[in-house]
Write an enzyme that holds these catalytic residues in place. Structure first.
Site, PDB file in Angstrom:
ATOM      1  N   ASP A 154       0.816  -1.220   0.000  1.00 61.34           N
ATOM      2  CA  ASP A 154       0.000   0.000   0.000  1.00 61.34           C
ATOM      3  C   ASP A 154       0.853   1.275   0.000  1.00 61.34           C
ATOM      4  O   ASP A 154       2.017   1.258   0.397  1.00 61.34           O
ATOM      5  CB  ASP A 154      -0.883   0.036   1.258  1.00 61.34           C
ATOM      6  CG  ASP A 154      -2.035  -0.949   1.199  1.00 61.34           C
ATOM      7  OD1 ASP A 154      -1.999  -1.860   0.351  1.00 61.34           O
ATOM      8  OD2 ASP A 154      -2.962  -0.814   2.015  1.00 61.34           O
ATOM      9  N   ASP A 155       0.197   2.344  -0.398  1.00 64.58           N
ATOM     10  CA  ASP A 155       0.683   3.724  -0.235  1.00 64.58           C
ATOM     11  C   ASP A 155       1.724   4.172  -1.259  1.00 64.58           C
ATOM     12  O   ASP A 155       2.147   5.313  -1.234  1.00 64.58           O
ATOM     13  CB  ASP A 155       1.242   3.990   1.177  1.00 64.58           C
ATOM     14  CG  ASP A 155       0.195   3.866   2.267  1.00 64.58           C
ATOM     15  OD1 ASP A 155      -0.965   3.542   1.948  1.00 64.58           O
ATOM     16  OD2 ASP A 155       0.536   4.094   3.440  1.00 64.58           O
ATOM     17  N   HIS A 208      -5.970   3.067  -3.965  1.00 63.49           N
ATOM     18  CA  HIS A 208      -5.983   3.289  -2.507  1.00 63.49           C
ATOM     19  C   HIS A 208      -6.401   4.744  -2.239  1.00 63.49           C
ATOM     20  O   HIS A 208      -6.043   5.316  -1.229  1.00 63.49           O
ATOM     21  CB  HIS A 208      -4.581   3.005  -1.979  1.00 63.49           C
ATOM     22  CG  HIS A 208      -4.477   2.792  -0.494  1.00 63.49           C
ATOM     23  ND1 HIS A 208      -5.411   2.120   0.245  1.00 63.49           N
ATOM     24  CD2 HIS A 208      -3.510   3.175   0.387  1.00 63.49           C
ATOM     25  CE1 HIS A 208      -5.025   2.092   1.514  1.00 63.49           C
ATOM     26  NE2 HIS A 208      -3.896   2.741   1.632  1.00 63.49           N
ATOM     27  N   HIS A 223      -5.183   9.320   0.127  1.00 62.01           N
ATOM     28  CA  HIS A 223      -5.168   8.508   1.346  1.00 62.01           C
ATOM     29  C   HIS A 223      -6.133   9.063   2.402  1.00 62.01           C
ATOM     30  O   HIS A 223      -5.851   9.100   3.601  1.00 62.01           O
ATOM     31  CB  HIS A 223      -3.754   8.397   1.936  1.00 62.01           C
ATOM     32  CG  HIS A 223      -3.558   7.160   2.760  1.00 62.01           C
ATOM     33  ND1 HIS A 223      -3.775   7.125   4.117  1.00 62.01           N
ATOM     34  CD2 HIS A 223      -3.185   5.909   2.427  1.00 62.01           C
ATOM     35  CE1 HIS A 223      -3.520   5.900   4.563  1.00 62.01           C
ATOM     36  NE2 HIS A 223      -3.159   5.139   3.558  1.00 62.01           N
ATOM     37  N   TYR A 257      -6.516   3.151   5.714  1.00 64.12           N
ATOM     38  CA  TYR A 257      -6.686   2.724   7.120  1.00 64.12           C
ATOM     39  C   TYR A 257      -7.651   1.538   7.244  1.00 64.12           C
ATOM     40  O   TYR A 257      -8.066   1.182   8.340  1.00 64.12           O
ATOM     41  CB  TYR A 257      -7.190   3.876   8.024  1.00 64.12           C
ATOM     42  CG  TYR A 257      -6.519   5.190   7.755  1.00 64.12           C
ATOM     43  CD1 TYR A 257      -5.218   5.431   8.231  1.00 64.12           C
ATOM     44  CD2 TYR A 257      -7.138   6.187   7.013  1.00 64.12           C
ATOM     45  CE1 TYR A 257      -4.576   6.629   7.953  1.00 64.12           C
ATOM     46  CE2 TYR A 257      -6.501   7.386   6.734  1.00 64.12           C
ATOM     47  CZ  TYR A 257      -5.230   7.606   7.205  1.00 64.12           C
ATOM     48  OH  TYR A 257      -4.593   8.786   6.930  1.00 64.12           O
ATOM     49  N   HIS A 316       3.724  -2.122   3.222  1.00 66.37           N
ATOM     50  CA  HIS A 316       3.838  -0.840   2.521  1.00 66.37           C
ATOM     51  C   HIS A 316       5.186  -0.724   1.804  1.00 66.37           C
ATOM     52  O   HIS A 316       6.237  -0.772   2.464  1.00 66.37           O
ATOM     53  CB  HIS A 316       3.697   0.312   3.530  1.00 66.37           C
ATOM     54  CG  HIS A 316       2.406   0.257   4.289  1.00 66.37           C
ATOM     55  ND1 HIS A 316       2.205  -0.598   5.361  1.00 66.37           N
ATOM     56  CD2 HIS A 316       1.232   0.917   4.107  1.00 66.37           C
ATOM     57  CE1 HIS A 316       0.967  -0.450   5.813  1.00 66.37           C
ATOM     58  NE2 HIS A 316       0.356   0.455   5.077  1.00 66.37           N
TER      59      HIS A 316
HETATM   60 ZN   LIG Z   1      -2.577   3.187   3.211  1.00 61.96          ZN
END
Ligand SMILES: [Zn+2]
Length: 277
Positions: free
Chosen positions: A79-80, A132, A136, A173, A234
């Site tokens: 993620d991210d 995503h 965020h 989250y 991540h």
């Molecule tokens: Zn995230």
């Protein structure tokens, strides 16, 4: 409420479902604004009054998926990103012929516009590109319109880069409420969370601590014959991208797992089903 009063209330509620031309709305958390009614075909056709009990409405709400359904598979999700470390991870994945899923942001740790080549490469290498959100944002705090903007603005950029838009998404989250799920569902997204969290962001330097989450999962009885797990980490963390990811994949492959995309671990092997034009 006395039985008579309850019956009266139910009768009122029941008749209201048929008096109103518009579909009845299920109760919402008062901290969130109610969803605006939409006239899109997808939404309208999915909503119809139910003939008994409290007002229920069938709508194109999204279901949150947290685990794989195919035995012997695992889905490793990052993620991210994308980040400056993603390319190194892609080198490793290519060597091992393992596929993973990237839940990308538009603007979070970095800006996706500065990592177009790595997004293109991940897509061409057969990894799954998923959303995503653009910034965020915590979708449980946003209005329907703002949720749509978060999703559409990132989709537009991803489409410019790889020619398609993702149909799989993960809420930042892991956070959602009913409005978020209704909105994402009506937009046609599959919502993916996870059932195994490495918590790498909490201990970014402790690769072995994160790796234990994998070890523990693999030690569980019949792990290979049961449906596999969706792991979260991540690739914005250097050690996650370049050490944890590779070590986890080596461990999984050695034990006989297939390391596949989220789509594949759910039985959707055709990459075309992970995207739309
Ligand atoms: Zn995230």
């Amino acid at each position: 409420m006395a039985p008579i009063a309850r019956l009266t209330a139910l009768a009122l509620v029941f008749s209201a479902a048929f008096v109103n031309a518009a579909p009845a709305l299920a109760p919402y958390d008062t901290s969130s604004p109610p969803p605006a009614l939409t006239t899109t075909e997808n939404y309208a056709s999915a909503v119809e009054p139910v003939a008994a009990g409290p007002i229920l409405s069938k709508r194109a709400t999204a279901t949150v998926i947290t685990t794989c359904t195919k035995p012997g598979t695992i889905a490793i999700t990052f993620d991210d990103g994308p980040s400056e470390f993603t390319d190194g991870l892609l080198d490793f994945l290519k060597k091992k012929n393992a596929k993973v899923t990237f839940f990308l942001n538009g603007n979070n740790y970095g800006n996706i516009e500065n990592h177009k080549d790595v997004v293109k490469r991940a897509y061409k290498d057969g990894h799954q590109i998923a959303s995503h959100t653009y910034s965020h944002a915590d979708l449980a705090t946003l209005s329907k319109k703002k949720i749509e903007t978060e999703m559409k603005s990132l989709d537009t950029i991803i489409k410019k880069i790889i020619g398609v838009r993702p149909t799989y998404m993960r809420p930042p989250y892991g956070s959602f409420n009913k409005l978020a799920l209704d909105t994402l569902g009506s937009m046609g997204y599959k919502v993916i969370n996870w059932d195994r969290d490495t918590q790498d962001w909490q201990h970014p330097d402790k690769v072995l601590t994160s790796l234990k989450v994998y070890e523990k999962s693999f030690k569980e009885a019949k792990a290979l014959t049961n449906a596999g797990h969706i792991f979260l980490q991540h690739d914005t963390n250097r050690l996650t991208a370049l050490e944890l990811g590779p070590k986890a994949i080596d461990m999984a492959l050695k034990l006989g797992y297939k390391v596949v995309t989220v789509g594949s671990c759910l039985g959707n092997n055709d990459p075309k089903s992970w995207y739309r034009v």
